[in-house]
Design an enzyme around this catalytic site. Sequence first.
Site, mmCIF file in Angstrom:
data_model
loop_
_atom_site.group_PDB
_atom_site.id
_atom_site.type_symbol
_atom_site.label_atom_id
_atom_site.label_comp_id
_atom_site.label_asym_id
_atom_site.label_seq_id
_atom_site.Cartn_x
_atom_site.Cartn_y
_atom_site.Cartn_z
ATOM 1 N N ASN A 68 0.641 -1.054 -0.053
ATOM 2 C CA ASN A 68 -0.120 -0.227 -0.130
ATOM 3 C C ASN A 68 1.120 1.154 -0.256
ATOM 4 O OD1 ASN A 68 -1.576 2.337 1.218
ATOM 5 N ND2 ASN A 68 -3.585 0.959 1.312
ATOM 6 N N HIS A 138 -9.814 -4.434 -4.164
ATOM 7 C CA HIS A 138 -8.334 -5.049 -3.038
ATOM 8 C C HIS A 138 -8.587 -5.575 -2.186
ATOM 9 C CE1 HIS A 138 -9.152 -0.390 -2.764
ATOM 10 N NE2 HIS A 138 -8.889 -0.688 -1.945
ATOM 11 N N HIS A 140 -7.071 -5.293 1.591
ATOM 12 C CA HIS A 140 -5.543 -5.294 2.888
ATOM 13 C C HIS A 140 -5.270 -6.210 3.480
ATOM 14 C CE1 HIS A 140 -7.014 -0.981 1.763
ATOM 15 N NE2 HIS A 140 -7.756 -1.111 1.181
#
Length: 180
Positions: A68, A138, A140
């Site tokens: 990230n 997406h 995390h």
Amino acid sequence: MGSGDEFELAGVPDAFQRLWTPHRAAYQQRGQDQVSGSSDCPFCQGPKRSDEESLIVHRGERCFVLLNLYPYNPGHLMVCPYRHVPDLTDLDAEEASEFITLTQQCMRVLRATANPGGFNLGVNQGKVGGAGIAAHLHQHVIPRWNGDTNFMPIIAQTKNLSQTLGETRALVAEAWEANR
């Protein structure tokens, strides 16, 4: 107000903890509609560049893993399908399988390289679900350590990251194959 402050706090304290993330303002200032399609989607454009430039640590057949750019914690990874789809239900069976398999691998690699005490795993679905880039799915994978939320983000609006993103990417990419 004897302390000299020119404001009063409204209400009474509640039981909620607050996670202040001022670094995410770059996404928020451009608005939730910043990605209109695959041509301006960072998750679609990333695989077209080098792994180092895009912070990619692993390229699978249907999905890839990258750091990230605005990490909540050191080693904050994301798993993305190559296909530009917004919702978990849009994945076909092969994509869904690799999506989960890569998430598991992220956890193994982070355990080997950073020894976290736990993880936050999350998919924010849609704009109202909190997705910063709602147009491209997406997940995390955020490593957590006991006491990883300290005074620095609250008092100084600063996150203490012990490595550069490039150093972290190299470490995780190197450990990827060794920890299957």
